[in-house]
Design a protein around this motif. Structure first.
Motif, PDB file in Angstrom:
ATOM      1  N   ALA A   1     150.513  60.987  99.840  1.00  0.00           N
ATOM      2  CA  ALA A   1     149.982  62.157 100.540  1.00  0.00           C
ATOM      3  C   ALA A   1     149.160  61.734 101.744  1.00  0.00           C
ATOM      4  N   ALA A   2     148.583  60.537 101.680  1.00  0.00           N
ATOM      5  CA  ALA A   2     147.796  59.984 102.775  1.00  0.00           C
ATOM      6  C   ALA A   2     147.672  58.487 102.560  1.00  0.00           C
ATOM      7  N   VAL A   3     147.466  57.750 103.641  1.00  0.00           N
ATOM      8  CA  VAL A   3     147.279  56.302 103.539  1.00  0.00           C
ATOM      9  C   VAL A   3     146.180  55.860 104.488  1.00  0.00           C
ATOM     10  N   VAL A   4     145.602  54.725 104.158  1.00  0.00           N
ATOM     11  CA  VAL A   4     144.693  54.033 105.062  1.00  0.00           C
ATOM     12  C   VAL A   4     145.182  52.594 105.147  1.00  0.00           C
ATOM     13  N   GLU A   5     145.201  52.052 106.347  1.00  0.00           N
ATOM     14  CA  GLU A   5     145.681  50.688 106.527  1.00  0.00           C
ATOM     15  C   GLU A   5     144.500  49.731 106.658  1.00  0.00           C
ATOM     16  N   THR A   6     144.598  48.600 105.955  1.00  0.00           N
ATOM     17  CA  THR A   6     143.542  47.597 105.989  1.00  0.00           C
ATOM     18  C   THR A   6     144.147  46.213 106.151  1.00  0.00           C
ATOM     19  N   ASP A   7     143.293  45.275 106.434  1.00  0.00           N
ATOM     20  CA  ASP A   7     143.682  43.862 106.511  1.00  0.00           C
ATOM     21  C   ASP A   7     142.505  43.060 105.969  1.00  0.00           C
ATOM     22  N   ARG A   8     142.392  43.007 104.671  1.00  0.00           N
ATOM     23  CA  ARG A   8     141.225  42.389 104.036  1.00  0.00           C
ATOM     24  C   ARG A   8     141.679  41.475 102.905  1.00  0.00           C
ATOM     25  N   PRO A   9     140.948  40.410 102.644  1.00  0.00           N
ATOM     26  CA  PRO A   9     141.316  39.523 101.525  1.00  0.00           C
ATOM     27  C   PRO A   9     141.169  40.240 100.192  1.00  0.00           C
ATOM     28  N   LEU A  10     142.055  39.916  99.258  1.00  0.00           N
ATOM     29  CA  LEU A  10     141.929  40.473  97.916  1.00  0.00           C
ATOM     30  C   LEU A  10     140.711  39.867  97.227  1.00  0.00           C
ATOM     31  N   PRO A  11     140.006  40.651  96.422  1.00  0.00           N
ATOM     32  CA  PRO A  11     138.869  40.082  95.683  1.00  0.00           C
ATOM     33  C   PRO A  11     139.324  38.943  94.781  1.00  0.00           C
ATOM     34  N   GLU A  12     138.586  37.862  94.809  1.00  0.00           N
ATOM     35  CA  GLU A  12     138.903  36.714  93.960  1.00  0.00           C
ATOM     36  C   GLU A  12     138.115  36.809  92.659  1.00  0.00           C
TER      37      GLU A  12
END
Length: 413
Positions: A159-170
């Protein structure tokens, strides 16, 4: 950022992905906007999001399957409602609407050429919940790897999206101590070549994996995988060659570990499957070499296991412990429970459990501490108590023996 007010109504039930796949930006938008939206119900699994546990608005009634990660803090304050259930029951609970399922937040990979997004490192209960959730909101993270085994999500489903470019939590990295290394050596002695193992993540499971480097042709079918699993795959220790199903593949629902693990996943023979597969009794029954390795908070002198609460507060979960322990004990090879013999000045092997029974004594084949291995399969209650006392902390053994004579042990029998 997403305008949640356009998609979430007062009284709605919202769930989101857990651990390394948690869609943190979307959760934070909910925290910021729920006062305007109105009261909602929410469900999440293991979280490392400190803001969720320090700034939880009163308008959010939060539930979970346990008190894992940062949720321990909310459990102590009475701000999270724990649903005691087997992990294998989550798909059905979402299907029946017993868990919040009006809106779902997911973190996914960028779409492929066909417009399909991968659930990446967090398939577990998410893939099952999606089928019963009308409104799906996605965080498309450029760093979420594409993984294989689970259905992909078409872009038009969101229904909606947000785009990110972040490292996954370790995953929090803690080196195993001497006690955990001793437990790990004892556990490794119970694992045989060609077994299919299940274990969790953390310093003790990692220590167990480090002790399996001389084994051959191990398989893995587990709810989660870690860096230790990847290392053993690369060393040729884990091949899955003798698994009755999914031969040659590691089967899991989630990955928790380092960035090195996440980036290396596409090149490993790992299939990510929904909880309805990874924890299914019918599926597990096909693995005759299954060895389950699970941790406990306490064990009583009959072999009953407590893995949920300490001093009245949730710090764990039922999770998949019973699903795997029962399958390993009944149709597989071995069901193993591990625990420290003592915590501070108290024995973790007790006459009677302080908290609820997580795993029944009939589903436990071995209890392992740093002091040895108690084999319980086929033993009567008297012999079970004797063997469990033998692996308890030496300073507590006399008191445990006395509890038998006083009739204080075995109240749960």
């Amino acid at each position: 950022m997403v305008d949640l007010a356009a998609h979430v109504r007062p009284g709605d039930g919202i769930w989101w992905s857990q651990t390394s796949a948690e869609p943190t930006p979307l959760v934070h938008v909910l925290l910021d906007s729920v006062a305007e939206i109105g009261p909602v119900r929410a469900f999440c699994g293991l979280t490392w999001d400190k803001r969720l546990t320090t700034e939880l608005p009163e308008q959010i009634a939060l539930s979970s399957y346990g008190g894992l990660g940062e949720l321990r803090k909310l459990a102590k304050r009475g701000r999270v409602d724990v649903v005691p259930c087997h992990y294998s029951a989550l798909p059905r609970m979402f299907a029946e609407g017993r868990l919040p399922n009006d809106v779902g937040f997911v973190q996914v990979s960028p779409p492929d050429a066909e417009g399909l997004c991968s659930l990446g490192v967090g398939v577990d209960y998410v893939a099952d919940a999606i089928e019963h959730t009308p409104v799906l909101i996605g965080e498309i993270n450029q760093r979420m790897p594409r993984t294989y085994g689970a259905p992909r999500v078409p872009m038009e489903r969101f229904a909606a999206v947000v785009e990110t470019d972040r490292p996954l939590p370790e995953a929090p990295d803690r080196t195993a101590d001497d006690v955990e290394r001793a437990i790990a050596r004892n556990v490794a002695s119970l694992v045989e070549d060609r077994d299919t193992i299940q274990l969790g993540v953390g310093s003790l499971p990692s220590a167990v994996l480090d002790c399996l480097t001389e084994h051959n042709d191990l398989g893995v079918h587990s709810g989660m995988v870690s860096d230790g699993i990847a290392r053993l795959v690369e060393k040729g220790v884990i091949t899955g060659s003798y698994k009755e199903i999914d031969t040659g593949s590691v089967v899991t629902g989630a990955a928790l570990g380092s960035n090195e693990l996440y980036t290396g996943l596409p090149g490993l023979p790992i299939e990510f499957r929904p909880a309805s597969y990874t924890h299914s009794p019918a599926v597990l029954a096909k693995l005759s070499g299954l060895v389950s390795i699970n941790s406990a908070i306490e064990v009583d002198l009959t072999g009953q296991v407590g893995s949920e609460m300490r001093k009245g507060t949730y710090i764990g979960a039922i999770g998949g412990q019973v699903d795997f322990s029962r399958a390993a004990s009944l149709t597989g090879a071995r069901s193993i429970i591990t625990l420290r013999a003592a915590s501070r000045s108290s024995s973790n092997i007790r006459p009677v459990l302080d908290g609820p029974v997580t795993t029944g004594r009939s589903d436990v084949d071995y209890v392992v501490t740093e002091h040895g291995i108690a084999e319980l399969r086929g033993c009567d209650l008297t012999e079970r108590a004797r063997r469990l006392i033998a692996v308890a902390a030496p300073e507590h053994r006399a008191e445990l023996e006395k509890s038998l004579g006083d009739g204080k042990a075995g109240t749960n029998r």
